[in-house]
Design a protein around this motif. Structure first.
Motif, short mmCIF file in Angstrom:
data_model
loop_
_atom_site.label_atom_id
_atom_site.label_comp_id
_atom_site.label_asym_id
_atom_site.label_seq_id
_atom_site.Cartn_x
_atom_site.Cartn_y
_atom_site.Cartn_z
N VAL A 1 0.84 -1.20 0.00
CA VAL A 1 0.00 0.00 0.00
C VAL A 1 0.88 1.25 0.00
O VAL A 1 1.83 1.35 0.77
CB VAL A 1 -0.92 0.01 1.24
CG1 VAL A 1 -1.79 1.26 1.26
CG2 VAL A 1 -1.78 -1.25 1.26
N VAL A 2 0.55 2.19 -0.88
CA VAL A 2 1.29 3.45 -0.95
C VAL A 2 0.40 4.57 -0.42
O VAL A 2 -0.72 4.76 -0.89
CB VAL A 2 1.73 3.76 -2.40
CG1 VAL A 2 2.35 5.15 -2.48
CG2 VAL A 2 2.72 2.71 -2.88
N SER A 3 0.92 5.29 0.57
CA SER A 3 0.18 6.42 1.14
C SER A 3 0.63 7.70 0.45
O SER A 3 1.79 7.82 0.04
CB SER A 3 0.44 6.52 2.65
OG SER A 3 1.82 6.66 2.91
N PRO A 4 -0.28 8.69 0.31
CA PRO A 4 0.05 9.91 -0.44
C PRO A 4 0.99 10.86 0.29
O PRO A 4 1.88 11.44 -0.31
CB PRO A 4 -1.31 10.55 -0.69
CG PRO A 4 -2.19 10.03 0.40
CD PRO A 4 -1.69 8.65 0.72
N ARG A 5 0.79 11.05 1.59
CA ARG A 5 1.60 12.02 2.33
C ARG A 5 2.05 11.44 3.66
O ARG A 5 1.20 11.21 4.54
CB ARG A 5 0.79 13.30 2.58
CG ARG A 5 0.59 14.13 1.32
CD ARG A 5 -0.05 15.47 1.65
NE ARG A 5 -1.40 15.29 2.16
CZ ARG A 5 -2.48 15.24 1.39
NH1 ARG A 5 -2.36 15.33 0.08
NH2 ARG A 5 -3.67 15.08 1.91
N PRO A 6 3.35 11.17 3.84
CA PRO A 6 4.38 11.19 2.78
C PRO A 6 4.21 9.97 1.88
O PRO A 6 3.62 8.97 2.30
CB PRO A 6 5.68 11.13 3.57
CG PRO A 6 5.32 10.35 4.80
CD PRO A 6 3.91 10.76 5.14
N LYS A 7 4.72 10.05 0.65
CA LYS A 7 4.53 8.96 -0.30
C LYS A 7 5.47 7.82 0.05
O LYS A 7 6.62 7.78 -0.37
CB LYS A 7 4.77 9.43 -1.73
CG LYS A 7 4.29 8.42 -2.76
CD LYS A 7 4.26 8.99 -4.16
CE LYS A 7 3.68 7.98 -5.13
NZ LYS A 7 3.59 8.50 -6.51
N THR A 8 4.96 6.89 0.83
CA THR A 8 5.76 5.74 1.27
C THR A 8 4.97 4.46 1.05
O THR A 8 3.73 4.47 1.01
CB THR A 8 6.12 5.86 2.76
OG1 THR A 8 4.91 6.01 3.52
CG2 THR A 8 7.03 7.04 3.00
N GLY A 9 5.68 3.36 0.91
CA GLY A 9 5.05 2.07 0.71
C GLY A 9 5.21 1.18 1.93
O GLY A 9 6.30 1.08 2.49
N LYS A 10 4.12 0.55 2.33
CA LYS A 10 4.13 -0.39 3.45
C LYS A 10 3.32 -1.62 3.06
O LYS A 10 2.50 -1.57 2.14
CB LYS A 10 3.51 0.25 4.70
CG LYS A 10 4.22 1.49 5.21
CD LYS A 10 5.37 1.15 6.11
CE LYS A 10 5.97 2.40 6.76
NZ LYS A 10 7.04 2.07 7.71
N VAL A 11 3.52 -2.72 3.77
CA VAL A 11 2.73 -3.91 3.49
C VAL A 11 1.88 -4.26 4.71
O VAL A 11 2.23 -3.95 5.85
CB VAL A 11 3.61 -5.12 3.11
CG1 VAL A 11 4.32 -4.89 1.79
CG2 VAL A 11 4.61 -5.46 4.21
N ILE A 12 0.76 -4.92 4.41
CA ILE A 12 -0.11 -5.42 5.46
C ILE A 12 -0.59 -6.80 5.02
O ILE A 12 -0.80 -7.06 3.83
CB ILE A 12 -1.30 -4.47 5.72
CG1 ILE A 12 -2.09 -4.94 6.96
CG2 ILE A 12 -2.20 -4.34 4.50
CD1 ILE A 12 -3.10 -3.90 7.46
N SER A 13 -0.74 -7.69 5.97
CA SER A 13 -1.12 -9.07 5.67
C SER A 13 -2.49 -9.15 5.00
O SER A 13 -3.42 -8.42 5.36
CB SER A 13 -1.13 -9.90 6.96
OG SER A 13 -1.67 -11.19 6.72
N TRP A 14 -2.62 -10.07 4.04
CA TRP A 14 -3.92 -10.31 3.41
C TRP A 14 -4.95 -10.76 4.45
O TRP A 14 -6.15 -10.51 4.29
CB TRP A 14 -3.78 -11.37 2.31
CG TRP A 14 -5.11 -11.83 1.79
CD1 TRP A 14 -5.79 -12.97 2.12
CD2 TRP A 14 -5.97 -11.12 0.88
NE1 TRP A 14 -7.00 -13.03 1.46
CE2 TRP A 14 -7.14 -11.91 0.70
CE3 TRP A 14 -5.86 -9.91 0.20
CZ2 TRP A 14 -8.18 -11.51 -0.14
CZ3 TRP A 14 -6.91 -9.52 -0.63
CH2 TRP A 14 -8.04 -10.31 -0.79
N ASP A 15 -4.50 -11.38 5.52
CA ASP A 15 -5.41 -11.83 6.58
C ASP A 15 -6.17 -10.68 7.22
O ASP A 15 -7.19 -10.90 7.89
CB ASP A 15 -4.64 -12.60 7.66
CG ASP A 15 -4.07 -13.91 7.15
OD1 ASP A 15 -4.61 -14.44 6.15
OD2 ASP A 15 -3.08 -14.40 7.73
N GLU A 16 -5.67 -9.45 7.05
CA GLU A 16 -6.33 -8.28 7.63
C GLU A 16 -7.43 -7.72 6.73
O GLU A 16 -8.11 -6.77 7.10
CB GLU A 16 -5.29 -7.18 7.91
CG GLU A 16 -4.24 -7.55 8.93
CD GLU A 16 -4.83 -7.83 10.30
OE1 GLU A 16 -5.88 -7.23 10.63
OE2 GLU A 16 -4.26 -8.65 11.04
#
Length: 293
Positions: free
Chosen positions: A43-58
Motif C-alpha cells: 500500500v502506498v500512502s500519499p503524504r508522505p509517499k511511502t510504501g508499506k505492506v499489510i497481511s492479506w489476513d487483515e
C-alpha cells in the motif's frame, strides 16, 4: 469468485475505524505452490509517499472501489523485506515477459487473474490477450459494446493457467532462484523449443533460465542452440557444472562446442571430466575439423 488485478490496483484502503491508508499498489505472493497465494498488500500512502505492506489476513472485504481492512489497522503495517520466494506482481510480472510452457513461447503479461476462495486470494491465470490491455485502459466495456453492436462478436479472453507460466525477472540472480522453484515446467518443453525460447531472450534472462536447468536438459538444449549462444551459456555456469553438461552431450556436439571455446577454457573443462569421457573427447578433438572421428 474471480477478479482481475487491474480491477483491484489503485483501490483506496480503508479500515473499519474509518482510517484511510492509501491505495493498493501491488501484491506480494508466495511461490512454491501451483497457484500462488497472496501474502500481503503493498500500500502506498500519499503524504508522505511511502510504501508499506499489510497481511492479506487483515482484509475484511473488497467492496465497490474500496478494500476494507478489519478493525483499526494502526500498527499493522510494516516495511517490505523481500523473501526468497516472495514476488511483487506489479513490479515483476505485470507488463513483463513470461514463458508459456504449455505453448512453448514467450508472452507479455497484460493482466493477472485471481480466485477468491475460503478467504484466500490466489493467482490462477495470466492474461496475455488484447482484453487485458483494454481492461487496464478502461476501454473494455466500450469495445465490447461496439463489437457486439456492429459485428455480434466479442474479443475472446486469452488466459494462461499460472501452472504453465515461468516468470522472467530482470535480476538474473533473483531469477535463478525463482526458476528453481518451478524448473520442472521447463523440462517438459522439447529441447528444440526451449532453445528457441532461450535465443529470444536477452542475455540476463537467458543466463538465468539456463542456470536453472538440470544437467540433462541443459545438455539437450545446448545441442539445439546456435554456436554463439552455446558458448555464451556454457561460460555462465561453474566449471564443474559446465563439464557435467558437456559430458552429457552427444560426443560430436560436445566437440563442436569445445572447439568454439578459448584454448584455456577448453583445457580446464576437459581436465575435470571423468577419465573415459575426457579421453574420448580428446581423441575426437585431435581430428582435423570437418573429418569424421
Amino acid at each position: 469468485m474471480f477478479i482481475f488485478f487491474s480491477e483491484l490496483l489503485d483501490r483506496r484502503i480503508l479500515d473499519e475505524a474509518g482510517n484511510g491508508w492509501g491505495k493498493l499498489n501491488d501484491f506480494v505472493v508466495q511461490l512454491g505452490e501451483m497457484f500462488p497465494k497472496v501474502l500481503h498488500l503493498y500500500v502506498v500512502s500519499p503524504r508522505p509517499k511511502t510504501g508499506k505492506v499489510i497481511s492479506w489476513d487483515e482484509v475484511l472485504s473488497l467492496d465497490g472501489n474500496v478494500i476494507k481492512l478489519k478493525g483499526d489497522a494502526s500498527g499493522k503495517f510494516h516495511n517490505f523485506h523481500s523473501k526468497p520466494q516472495g514476488l511483487l506482481l506489479r513490479d515483476e510480472i505485470l507488463d513483463k515477459q513470461v514463458v508459456d510452457t504449455y505453448g512453448s513461447k514467450i508472452e507479455r503479461v497484460n493482466d493477472l487473474h485471481f480466485l477468491i476462495n475460503h478467504g484466500e486470494l490466489r493467482l490462477v491465470h495470466v492474461d496475455v490477450g488484447i482484453r487485458g490491455i483494454l481492461r487496464r485502459l478502461s476501454l473494455l466495456k466500450i469495445v465490447d459494446g461496439l463489437s457486439n453492436w456492429f459485428f455480434a462478436y466479442q474479443i475472446p479472453d486469452k488466459l494462461i493457467s499460472w501452472k504453465y507460466v515461468q516468470p522472467l525477472a530482470k535480476d538474473p540472480f533473483k531469477e535463478a532462484l525463482k526458476l528453481n522453484v518451478t524448473q520442472r515446467k521447463l523440462t517438459e518443453i522439447h529441447p528444440s523449443e526451449l532453445a528457441d525460447i532461450l535465443e529470444e531472450l536477452n542475455s540476463e534472462k537467458r543466463e538465468a533460465m539456463f542456470k536453472s536447468l538440470d544437467i540433462e536438459t541443459a545438455a539437450e538444449t545446448l545441442e539445439e542452440v546456435s554456436p554463439e549462444v552455446g558458448v555464451s551459456l556454457i561460460e555462465t555456469v561453474t566449471e564443474e557444472k559446465a563439464s557435467d553438461i558437456i559430458e552429457e552431450m552427444a560426443p560430436d556436439e560436445a566437440v563442436d562446442l569445445l572447439a568454439d571455446l578459448s584454448e584455456e577454457k577448453k583445457e580446464s573443462l576437459i581436465q575435470v571430466m571423468e577419465k573415459g569421457k575426457r579421453e574420448e573427447l580428446e581423441k575426437l578433438l585431435a581430428y582435423p575439423e570437418g573429418t569424421a572421428g
